[in-house]
Write an enzyme that holds these catalytic residues in place. Sequence first.
Site, PDB file in Angstrom:
ATOM      1  N   SER A 111     -16.855  38.077  30.523  1.00  0.00           N
ATOM      2  CA  SER A 111     -16.343  37.060  29.775  1.00  0.00           C
ATOM      3  C   SER A 111     -16.834  36.753  28.572  1.00  0.00           C
ATOM      4  CB  SER A 111     -16.845  35.776  31.405  1.00  0.00           C
ATOM      5  OG  SER A 111     -16.877  34.442  30.487  1.00  0.00           O
ATOM      6  N   TYR A 134     -11.602  33.356  25.078  1.00  0.00           N
ATOM      7  CA  TYR A 134     -11.626  31.660  25.212  1.00  0.00           C
ATOM      8  C   TYR A 134     -11.281  31.499  23.885  1.00  0.00           C
ATOM      9  CZ  TYR A 134     -13.170  31.290  30.558  1.00  0.00           C
ATOM     10  OH  TYR A 134     -13.458  31.277  31.019  1.00  0.00           O
ATOM     11  N   THR A 160      -6.951  33.979  28.524  1.00  0.00           N
ATOM     12  CA  THR A 160      -7.772  32.800  29.519  1.00  0.00           C
ATOM     13  C   THR A 160      -6.762  31.414  29.275  1.00  0.00           C
ATOM     14  OG1 THR A 160      -9.282  34.192  30.689  1.00  0.00           O
ATOM     15  CG2 THR A 160      -9.496  31.316  31.079  1.00  0.00           C
ATOM     16  N   LYS A 256      -3.992  35.980  31.442  1.00  0.00           N
ATOM     17  CA  LYS A 256      -4.607  34.846  32.664  1.00  0.00           C
ATOM     18  C   LYS A 256      -4.366  33.129  32.385  1.00  0.00           C
ATOM     19  CE  LYS A 256      -8.941  35.030  35.526  1.00  0.00           C
ATOM     20  NZ  LYS A 256      -9.378  33.731  35.720  1.00  0.00           N
TER      21      LYS A 256
END
Length: 385
Positions: A111, A134, A160, A256
Site C-alpha cells: 500500500s 493513491y 485504488t 481496485k
Amino acid sequence: MARDLSKMTNIEDLRRVARRKVPKMFFDYVRSGSWTESTLHHNTRDFDPIKFQQRVLVDMTNRTLETTMIGETVKMPVAIAPTGFTGMMYADGEILAAKAAEKFGVPFSLSTMSICSIEDVAANTSKPFWFQLYVMRDREFMEDLIKRAKAANCSALILTADLQVLGQRHRDIKNGLSAPPKPTLLNMMDLALRPQWCWHMLHTKRRTFGNIVGHAKNVSDLSSLSSWTSEQFDPRLSWDDVARIKDLWGGKLIIKGIMTTDDAEKAAKSGADALIVSNHGGRQLDGALSTIKVLPDIVSAVGSQIEVWLDSGIVSGQDILKCIALGAKGTMIGKSFLYGLGAYGEDGVRRCLEILYTEMDTTMAFCGHTDIKKVGKEILVPGTY
C-alpha cells in the site's frame, strides 16, 4: 525455523490470537467498517447462502490450485491485498508478509500507506511485488511514487479508485488512530498489556508511513491517516486520469474498487489488465452491496474482456472457491492475512495461506474437480447464488 501452528485450523483462530497481541487501535482498524458496518458484515454473510454440490466416486488424485493472475503463475488464485498500517500489526509487517507470500507462491501488494517503504520491501525480497497507488493532489509526489515502484521492479500497479474521500470509521476516530500511537494514558495502558508487540516495535526503525516520510512535501501530520487523506488524496480523480497513469507506469495496471457493471465496462475500456470487485472491505460506502452479490453481473458484463478479481469478505478457502465458480479469475485477502500477521508475524501469514489453500483444495475435491482452472458454476447448487 517456522513454528508449529497446526492447531490454528481456521482464520478465526488467528483473529482471536491477534486480538490479544495487537494494540486495540490497530486491531480495530483492521476489523472495522464505516458507519453502521452493515456492508462490512454483509461482505462475509452473503457467502453463506451459496451452497456446493457434492460429487462422489471421482478420481481426486493430482489436484492443483495453480493458475495465473495477470500472467503471473500463482500457487492458488489469491493475492495479498494492499493494506495501510500493516507494519503496525507487527513490526516490519509488510516485509514479513511479502516474504511469506513469496515463499508460498502468491503475489504481495504494498500500500501507499504502508509502514515499510517500497525500498524496504524490495531490499528484503527477491520476487517482484505489486504496488498500490493513491492519487495525490501533489502530482509530483504521485509521479515519484510510480518511479520508485518501477525502480523497485514492481510487476504491477494497483490504482485504488474508491478512496478519493475517506469513509467515516467510528472506531478509528474514537481510538485516535495514528502511527506510532500517541502517548496518551489510555494508549500507554493498552500497550502495557501487549509486551511482545512493544518489544518487536522497539527493535525496528519503521514506525510511521515509510513511503511518505522523507519524500512528501508540506505534510503537517504524518502520523494521521485521516489528516493525510484530507490534505493529499485527490477528490478530482476521474476516468480521464487512468490513461495518464497507465502511460506513466508503462506496465500492468489493475483497478481496485469496482462495484457496478458501468464502472466495470469503463475499466475494461481503459486498457487495465484486471479489475478488482471491491468495496474497500466495507470501510467506505456503508449500505453498499457485498462484493459477492455484484460479482456475477460484472463477470457477465466484462469477464471476456478483462480479468475480474474479488476482494472484501473472504475468510475461508470455500469463499475463494465460490468466487472462482462465479467467474472470478483471482481474489485478494486483507483481514485474513493481517490476523495471521498480528498473531505470529511471518509464520502467521504463512499459516493463513496454508489454511486457505487446504480449505479450497479439499472443497474442490469434494465437488468432483482436480484443476482450479476447470471449476465453474456446476459446483454450486442452482438457486443459491
